[in-house]
Design a protein around this motif. Structure first.
Motif, PDB file in Angstrom:
ATOM      1  N   LEU A 177       0.858  -1.190   0.000  1.00  0.00           N
ATOM      2  CA  LEU A 177       0.000   0.000   0.000  1.00  0.00           C
ATOM      3  C   LEU A 177       0.890   1.235   0.000  1.00  0.00           C
ATOM      4  O   LEU A 177       1.628   1.477   0.962  1.00  0.00           O
ATOM      5  N   VAL A 178       0.868   1.993  -1.088  1.00  0.00           N
ATOM      6  CA  VAL A 178       1.688   3.200  -1.199  1.00  0.00           C
ATOM      7  C   VAL A 178       0.803   4.403  -0.905  1.00  0.00           C
ATOM      8  O   VAL A 178      -0.156   4.668  -1.645  1.00  0.00           O
ATOM      9  N   ILE A 179       1.091   5.121   0.180  1.00  0.00           N
ATOM     10  CA  ILE A 179       0.287   6.293   0.557  1.00  0.00           C
ATOM     11  C   ILE A 179       1.096   7.538   0.219  1.00  0.00           C
ATOM     12  O   ILE A 179       2.091   7.856   0.878  1.00  0.00           O
ATOM     13  N   ASN A 180       0.684   8.210  -0.859  1.00  0.00           N
ATOM     14  CA  ASN A 180       1.468   9.334  -1.376  1.00  0.00           C
ATOM     15  C   ASN A 180       1.191  10.615  -0.597  1.00  0.00           C
ATOM     16  O   ASN A 180       0.032  10.986  -0.402  1.00  0.00           O
ATOM     17  N   ARG A 181       2.259  11.263  -0.153  1.00  0.00           N
ATOM     18  CA  ARG A 181       2.213  12.534   0.576  1.00  0.00           C
ATOM     19  C   ARG A 181       1.370  12.444   1.843  1.00  0.00           C
ATOM     20  O   ARG A 181       0.378  13.136   2.037  1.00  0.00           O
ATOM     21  N   LEU A 182       1.820  11.550   2.724  1.00  0.00           N
ATOM     22  CA  LEU A 182       1.162  11.384   4.025  1.00  0.00           C
ATOM     23  C   LEU A 182       1.125  12.696   4.798  1.00  0.00           C
ATOM     24  O   LEU A 182       0.193  12.975   5.545  1.00  0.00           O
ATOM     25  N   ASP A 183       2.153  13.562   4.602  1.00  0.00           N
ATOM     26  CA  ASP A 183       2.210  14.808   5.376  1.00  0.00           C
ATOM     27  C   ASP A 183       1.078  15.763   5.000  1.00  0.00           C
ATOM     28  O   ASP A 183       0.782  16.691   5.745  1.00  0.00           O
ATOM     29  N   ARG A 184       0.428  15.545   3.848  1.00  0.00           N
ATOM     30  CA  ARG A 184      -0.718  16.390   3.501  1.00  0.00           C
ATOM     31  C   ARG A 184      -1.954  16.000   4.321  1.00  0.00           C
ATOM     32  O   ARG A 184      -2.940  16.724   4.347  1.00  0.00           O
ATOM     33  N   LEU A 185      -1.907  14.819   4.945  1.00  0.00           N
ATOM     34  CA  LEU A 185      -3.044  14.335   5.737  1.00  0.00           C
ATOM     35  C   LEU A 185      -2.905  14.711   7.210  1.00  0.00           C
ATOM     36  O   LEU A 185      -3.531  14.104   8.067  1.00  0.00           O
ATOM     37  N   ASP A 186      -2.059  15.708   7.490  1.00  0.00           N
ATOM     38  CA  ASP A 186      -1.712  16.033   8.870  1.00  0.00           C
ATOM     39  C   ASP A 186      -2.919  16.219   9.790  1.00  0.00           C
ATOM     40  O   ASP A 186      -2.882  15.856  10.958  1.00  0.00           O
ATOM     41  N   ASN A 187      -3.997  16.786   9.248  1.00  0.00           N
ATOM     42  CA  ASN A 187      -5.162  17.073  10.105  1.00  0.00           C
ATOM     43  C   ASN A 187      -5.914  15.811  10.533  1.00  0.00           C
ATOM     44  O   ASN A 187      -6.765  15.869  11.403  1.00  0.00           O
ATOM     45  N   ILE A 188      -5.617  14.648   9.911  1.00  0.00           N
ATOM     46  CA  ILE A 188      -6.319  13.429  10.344  1.00  0.00           C
ATOM     47  C   ILE A 188      -5.379  12.427  11.024  1.00  0.00           C
ATOM     48  O   ILE A 188      -5.778  11.334  11.386  1.00  0.00           O
ATOM     49  N   LEU A 189      -4.108  12.818  11.171  1.00  0.00           N
ATOM     50  CA  LEU A 189      -3.152  11.902  11.800  1.00  0.00           C
ATOM     51  C   LEU A 189      -3.311  11.941  13.321  1.00  0.00           C
ATOM     52  O   LEU A 189      -2.748  12.772  13.995  1.00  0.00           O
ATOM     53  N   ASP A 190      -4.111  11.035  13.831  1.00  0.00           N
ATOM     54  CA  ASP A 190      -4.270  10.961  15.286  1.00  0.00           C
ATOM     55  C   ASP A 190      -4.178   9.488  15.703  1.00  0.00           C
ATOM     56  O   ASP A 190      -4.006   8.589  14.880  1.00  0.00           O
ATOM     57  N   GLN A 191      -4.296   9.258  17.005  1.00  0.00           N
ATOM     58  CA  GLN A 191      -4.155   7.904  17.552  1.00  0.00           C
ATOM     59  C   GLN A 191      -5.103   6.922  16.857  1.00  0.00           C
ATOM     60  O   GLN A 191      -4.731   5.811  16.472  1.00  0.00           O
ATOM     61  N   ASN A 192      -6.336   7.365  16.655  1.00  0.00           N
ATOM     62  CA  ASN A 192      -7.346   6.503  16.043  1.00  0.00           C
ATOM     63  C   ASN A 192      -6.928   6.081  14.621  1.00  0.00           C
ATOM     64  O   ASN A 192      -7.059   4.924  14.229  1.00  0.00           O
ATOM     65  N   PHE A 193      -6.397   7.048  13.864  1.00  0.00           N
ATOM     66  CA  PHE A 193      -5.998   6.768  12.482  1.00  0.00           C
ATOM     67  C   PHE A 193      -4.857   5.743  12.450  1.00  0.00           C
ATOM     68  O   PHE A 193      -4.873   4.810  11.653  1.00  0.00           O
ATOM     69  N   PHE A 194      -3.877   5.898  13.351  1.00  0.00           N
ATOM     70  CA  PHE A 194      -2.765   4.941  13.392  1.00  0.00           C
ATOM     71  C   PHE A 194      -3.249   3.560  13.833  1.00  0.00           C
ATOM     72  O   PHE A 194      -2.773   2.538  13.352  1.00  0.00           O
ATOM     73  N   ASP A 195      -4.215   3.550  14.767  1.00  0.00           N
ATOM     74  CA  ASP A 195      -4.785   2.266  15.199  1.00  0.00           C
ATOM     75  C   ASP A 195      -5.450   1.554  14.030  1.00  0.00           C
ATOM     76  O   ASP A 195      -5.336   0.333  13.882  1.00  0.00           O
ATOM     77  N   ILE A 196      -6.139   2.326  13.183  1.00  0.00           N
ATOM     78  CA  ILE A 196      -6.814   1.745  12.011  1.00  0.00           C
ATOM     79  C   ILE A 196      -5.778   1.190  11.030  1.00  0.00           C
ATOM     80  O   ILE A 196      -5.935   0.085  10.504  1.00  0.00           O
ATOM     81  N   LEU A 197      -4.702   1.971  10.778  1.00  0.00           N
ATOM     82  CA  LEU A 197      -3.661   1.486   9.873  1.00  0.00           C
ATOM     83  C   LEU A 197      -3.015   0.210  10.414  1.00  0.00           C
ATOM     84  O   LEU A 197      -2.711  -0.716   9.661  1.00  0.00           O
ATOM     85  N   ARG A 198      -2.837   0.154  11.731  1.00  0.00           N
ATOM     86  CA  ARG A 198      -2.290  -1.076  12.349  1.00  0.00           C
ATOM     87  C   ARG A 198      -3.276  -2.232  12.182  1.00  0.00           C
ATOM     88  O   ARG A 198      -2.893  -3.378  11.945  1.00  0.00           O
ATOM     89  N   PHE A 199      -4.560  -1.907  12.322  1.00  0.00           N
ATOM     90  CA  PHE A 199      -5.656  -2.859  12.153  1.00  0.00           C
ATOM     91  C   PHE A 199      -5.579  -3.494  10.754  1.00  0.00           C
ATOM     92  O   PHE A 199      -5.782  -4.683  10.571  1.00  0.00           O
ATOM     93  N   PHE A 200      -5.225  -2.675   9.743  1.00  0.00           N
ATOM     94  CA  PHE A 200      -5.072  -3.183   8.374  1.00  0.00           C
ATOM     95  C   PHE A 200      -3.811  -4.038   8.249  1.00  0.00           C
ATOM     96  O   PHE A 200      -3.835  -5.123   7.686  1.00  0.00           O
ATOM     97  N   LYS A 201      -2.712  -3.542   8.801  1.00  0.00           N
ATOM     98  CA  LYS A 201      -1.415  -4.230   8.684  1.00  0.00           C
ATOM     99  C   LYS A 201      -1.472  -5.591   9.380  1.00  0.00           C
ATOM    100  O   LYS A 201      -0.860  -6.562   8.927  1.00  0.00           O
ATOM    101  N   ASP A 202      -2.229  -5.648  10.483  1.00  0.00           N
ATOM    102  CA  ASP A 202      -2.293  -6.885  11.274  1.00  0.00           C
ATOM    103  C   ASP A 202      -3.078  -8.003  10.596  1.00  0.00           C
ATOM    104  O   ASP A 202      -3.110  -9.125  11.098  1.00  0.00           O
ATOM    105  N   VAL A 203      -3.725  -7.694   9.462  1.00  0.00           N
ATOM    106  CA  VAL A 203      -4.393  -8.755   8.690  1.00  0.00           C
ATOM    107  C   VAL A 203      -3.367  -9.846   8.375  1.00  0.00           C
ATOM    108  O   VAL A 203      -3.633 -11.028   8.501  1.00  0.00           O
ATOM    109  N   ASP A 204      -2.166  -9.410   7.950  1.00  0.00           N
ATOM    110  CA  ASP A 204      -1.060 -10.353   7.729  1.00  0.00           C
ATOM    111  C   ASP A 204       0.237  -9.553   7.653  1.00  0.00           C
ATOM    112  O   ASP A 204       0.567  -8.988   6.625  1.00  0.00           O
TER     113      ASP A 204
END
Length: 333
Positions: free
Chosen positions: A110-137
C-alpha cells in the motif's frame, strides 16, 4: 504503468535496491523526498521492478483530506464497490484486505502518497486503524508512506504510534542527469532543454518550470522560477534554513540529516553546495541584511525582546548609547 518498463535497469539503482529489500522483508517504511522532485515516477518504477501487488493511495485525488475520503479511496482501489454514496468502514476495508491476501502468494504493497498532507487526520485513532489493516497479515502487507518530511521525527508526539508501523526512513535524492533524461522521455518531452537540465539539479518540477522560462540567463528573474525556489526554501524548518544559509556561505557540511538525505545539499569535491545554484543564489540574496549600525542595534533589541513592549527610553539608551542615549524623536521615527 507499462511505460515505466522503458527505464534502464540501473534507473535509481541504489534507492530501488533498498526499497525492494525492505518490501522483501515485509518492512513498512517512510520514503522521504523534497517536494516536487518527482517521487511518483520512482514509486511507479518500483512497482515494475517488484513481483508484488501495489495499490497507490494518492492524496492529490481527494477533494479534501478526511478519513472518510481516505477510506473510500483505499476501498475503491482494493476493488470494493465504487458507488459514491458508500462510506466504507475500516471493517469493510479489512475484509477486502483479507480476501486480497488470501487470493495470492504475493505481498500487498500500500503506497500512501504525501502522508504529510493528511496532517489534520493523523491521530491515535488513524494509526490504530492502519495497524488494524497491517495486522491482517504482517508478513504480506507492506505500507510505504511517501512524504516531504521525515514522519518519525524525534520531536513529534506521534512518534510512539508510528514506530509500530514505520521502522525505516528511506531518502530519495534528486535524480541524476541520466535518470532525469529518462523521465523526460517518458513524460513526453520531445527533447531536453540542456540549460534547464543542468540548472534543475535533477528536480523534475524545477525542470518543467525552467523549460518554460523566457530567459535561462537570469532564471530567478522569472516569477514562476522564483516562486518554486522560494517554496522549496520555505518548506524547510527554521533550523534547516539557517544551516542551508551557512552552507551557501562557507560550503561546510550541514549537521541536519534531512538536508543531506533528500539532497537539498550535496557534496562536490571538498565543498557542500545546494542542489541547484538557483537555491544558493536565492538564499544568499535573502540572507543579506546589510543594515546600517543603528538599524542593526534596533533590530537586535526588538528581537531580544520579541513579544514584549520596548520603551522609547530603552531604545534611545541602546541605539544611541555612544551619544549618551541622546537623540531626537525625529531620529527615532
Amino acid at each position: 504503468h507499462h511505460n515505466f518498463y522503458n527505464f534502464s535497469k540501473d534507473f535509481c539503482k541504489d534507492s530501488t535496491q533498498e526499497c525492494l529489500g525492505l518490501i522483501g522483508k515485509a518492512t513498512s517504511f517512510n520514503l522521504v523526498a523534497m517536494p516536487g522532485v518527482g517521487v511518483t515516477f520512482f514509486a511507479q518504477y518500483l512497482e515494475t521492478k517488484s513481483q508484488d501487488n501495489f495499490v497507490f493511495i494518492n492524496t492529490y485525488e481527494m477533494s479534501e483530506f478526511t478519513k472518510e475520503n481516505f477510506y473510500k479511496q483505499l476501498y475503491n482501489k482494493l476493488g470494493g464497490n465504487p458507488q459514491p454514496s458508500i462510506n466504507p468502514s475500516p471493517e469493510d476495508i479489512r475484509e477486502l484486505l483479507v480476501a486480497k491476501v488470501r487470493e495470492s502468494d504475493k505481498k500487498l504493497v500500500l503506497v500512501i502518497n504525501r502522508l504529510d498532507r493528511l496532517d489534520n487526520i493523523l491521530d491515535q485513532n488513524f494509526f490504530d486503524i492502519l495497524r488494524f489493516f497491517k495486522d491482517v497479515d504482517r508478513s504480506k502487507i507492506v505500507m510505504i508512506f511517501i512524504s516531504s518530511h521525515v514522519v518519525i521525527d524525534e520531536s513529534s508526539p506521534k512518534i510512539k504510534d508510528l514506530f509500530n508501523l514505520i521502522s525505516k526512513t528511506v531518502y530519495l535524492k534528486p535524480f541524476t542527469e541520466k535518470d532525469l533524461r529518462q523521465i523526460l522521455t517518458i513524460d513526453g518531452s520531445s527533447s531536453a532543454i540542456e540549460p534547464a537540465v543542468k540548472l534543475c539539479g535533477g528536480h523534475h518540477n524545477l525542470y518543467n518550470v525552467l523549460s518554460r522560462c523566457q530567459s535561462l540567463s537570469n532564471p530567478l528573474g522569472d516569477s514562476m522560477v522564483e516562486l518554486l525556489i522560494k517554496d522549496l526554501f520555505n518548506s524547510l524548518p527554521r533550523k534547516a534554513k539557517e544551516e542551508l544559509e551557512a552552507v551557501t556561505k562557507k560550503g561546510s557540511a550541514p549537521k541536519d540529516e534531512y538536508l543531506l538525505g533528500v539532497g537539498f545539499v550535496q557534496k562536490k569535491g571538498s565543498r557542500h553546495n545546494a542542489f541547484t545554484p538557483l537555491l544558493s543564489e536565492y538564499v544568499s540574496r535573502e540572507s543579506k541584511t546589510n543594515l546600517p549600525l543603528k538599524e542593526a542595534r534596533l533590530l537586535k533589541l526588538l528581537t531580544d525582546n520579541a513579544g514584549k513592549p520596548v520603551s522609547k527610553n530603552l531604545i534611545f539608551d541602546t541605539v544611541w548609547k555612544h551619544e549618551d542615549g541622546i537623540a531626537s524623536e525625529w531620529a527615532l521615527n
